[in-house]
Design a protein around this motif. Structure first.
Motif, PDB file in Angstrom:
ATOM      1  N   ARG A  10       0.838  -1.197   0.000  1.00 17.91           N
ATOM      2  CA  ARG A  10       0.000   0.000   0.000  1.00 17.91           C
ATOM      3  C   ARG A  10       0.872   1.246   0.000  1.00 17.91           C
ATOM      4  O   ARG A  10       1.719   1.405   0.879  1.00 17.91           O
ATOM      5  CB  ARG A  10      -0.885   0.042   1.241  1.00 17.91           C
ATOM      6  CG  ARG A  10      -1.839  -1.117   1.388  1.00 17.91           C
ATOM      7  CD  ARG A  10      -2.788  -0.838   2.519  1.00 17.91           C
ATOM      8  NE  ARG A  10      -3.569  -2.012   2.864  1.00 17.91           N
ATOM      9  CZ  ARG A  10      -4.769  -1.949   3.429  1.00 17.91           C
ATOM     10  NH1 ARG A  10      -5.293  -0.767   3.714  1.00 17.91           N
ATOM     11  NH2 ARG A  10      -5.419  -3.045   3.734  1.00 17.91           N
ATOM     12  N   TYR A  40      -4.923   3.825   2.312  1.00 12.71           N
ATOM     13  CA  TYR A  40      -3.479   4.013   2.220  1.00 12.71           C
ATOM     14  C   TYR A  40      -2.797   3.694   3.551  1.00 12.71           C
ATOM     15  O   TYR A  40      -3.410   3.815   4.622  1.00 12.71           O
ATOM     16  CB  TYR A  40      -3.149   5.456   1.854  1.00 12.71           C
ATOM     17  CG  TYR A  40      -3.534   5.850   0.456  1.00 12.71           C
ATOM     18  CD1 TYR A  40      -2.933   5.266  -0.656  1.00 12.71           C
ATOM     19  CD2 TYR A  40      -4.503   6.838   0.238  1.00 12.71           C
ATOM     20  CE1 TYR A  40      -3.291   5.637  -1.943  1.00 12.71           C
ATOM     21  CE2 TYR A  40      -4.855   7.213  -1.054  1.00 12.71           C
ATOM     22  CZ  TYR A  40      -4.247   6.609  -2.138  1.00 12.71           C
ATOM     23  OH  TYR A  40      -4.599   6.980  -3.414  1.00 12.71           O
ATOM     24  N   ILE A 252      -3.840   1.915  -5.427  1.00 15.46           N
ATOM     25  CA  ILE A 252      -3.539   0.871  -4.456  1.00 15.46           C
ATOM     26  C   ILE A 252      -3.666  -0.466  -5.176  1.00 15.46           C
ATOM     27  O   ILE A 252      -4.729  -0.785  -5.723  1.00 15.46           O
ATOM     28  CB  ILE A 252      -4.497   0.928  -3.259  1.00 15.46           C
ATOM     29  CG1 ILE A 252      -4.393   2.282  -2.559  1.00 15.46           C
ATOM     30  CG2 ILE A 252      -4.220  -0.199  -2.280  1.00 15.46           C
ATOM     31  CD1 ILE A 252      -5.393   2.481  -1.443  1.00 15.46           C
TER      32      ILE A 252
END
Length: 254
Positions: A10, A40, A252
């Motif tokens: 991430r 995140y 992501i």
């Protein structure tokens, strides 16, 4: 302890997912919540209050980020937590408050800011405060510092938490208070073994250095800071395993 895999998958929001235009100052509760919601990872900074509390704040002085002035270390935590961050609605948070917000939902990368003044051995109180706050925390967390002494001391206090070194070329312009001999030594990243660091987070402008190549060859993860465009991210990922970013929203991976 090795760095958990989540720190390599991430992208990590630098000082949380801050955006002052939308009311999210850096290292704020608002920015932390936004990063968690987006999925995140989060990077935050720790400074020490006068009474030994770990505070989530980047600078040594209050002036840039609040309407107050003076060193953060000259104010007790109870006073600091009543000072609003400029551009937001919440005050300066304690580390414990941020841990409660994150609650293991995303990986948390914690930088202990140097308290010696010249990256030397006069440290310990902030490391103790950070370890105390993290005691019993459930979730992916890692701690790092530019000061190898901080990494070594924190690692001794919390051996189950992975630690790393924040690194760069330690040039004189960026580190005017650090003696030349100390800067030149640290630029070679010689303290991995002594600090028991399990990763580095390196300046993106210096990723091609032979020291970083040496560390990658040893199999240790390399993070980098601070990426501000997709193009810079693509370039950094040619070397780094993951990026710390701000100012844009990287994808992501699934």
């Amino acid at each position: 302890m090795p760095l958990p895999a989540a720190f390599l998958t991430r992208p990590i929001a630098h000082r949380a997912l801050h955006d002052i235009a939308t009311g999210r100052p850096e290292n704020s509760i608002e920015a932390v919540r936004a990063a968690v919601e987006a999925g995140y990872g989060i990077e935050i900074d720790l400074q020490l209050s006068q009474d030994g509390e770990a505070m989530v704040f980047h600078d040594y002085d209050l002036a840039r980020l609040t309407a107050e002035k003076g060193p953060i270390q000259m104010r007790p935590a109870a006073e600091l937590t009543r000072i609003p961050l400029t551009g937001g609605t919440h005050p300066i948070p304690t580390f414990a408050q941020v841990l409660e917000e994150v609650a293991g939902k995303v990986p948390l990368l914690v930088e202990i800011k140097d308290q010696d003044g010249a990256l030397g051995p006069a440290i310990g109180r902030l490391e103790q405060a950070a370890a105390k706050a993290l005691d019993g925390y459930r979730g992916d967390v890692a701690v790092m510092s530019f000061n190898p002494n901080s990494v070594r001391v924190f690692g001794g206090l919390a051996p189950d938490i992975p630690c790393g070194l924040t690194t760069c070329d330690f040039n004189a312009e960026d580190w005017p208070l650090v003696p030349k001999a100390r800067r030149e030594r640290l630029a070679g990243i010689p303290d991995l073994a002594a600090s028991r660091a399990q990763f580095i987070s390196h300046d993106r402008n210096d990723l091609a250095s032979p020291e970083v190549a040496r560390i990658k060859a040893r199999g240790l993860p390399v993070l980098c800071w601070t990426i501000r465009t997709p193009e810079a991210e693509a370039e950094a990922r040619r070397i780094a395993d993951n990026v710390t970013f701000e100012g844009y929203l990287p994808p992501i991976p699934a």
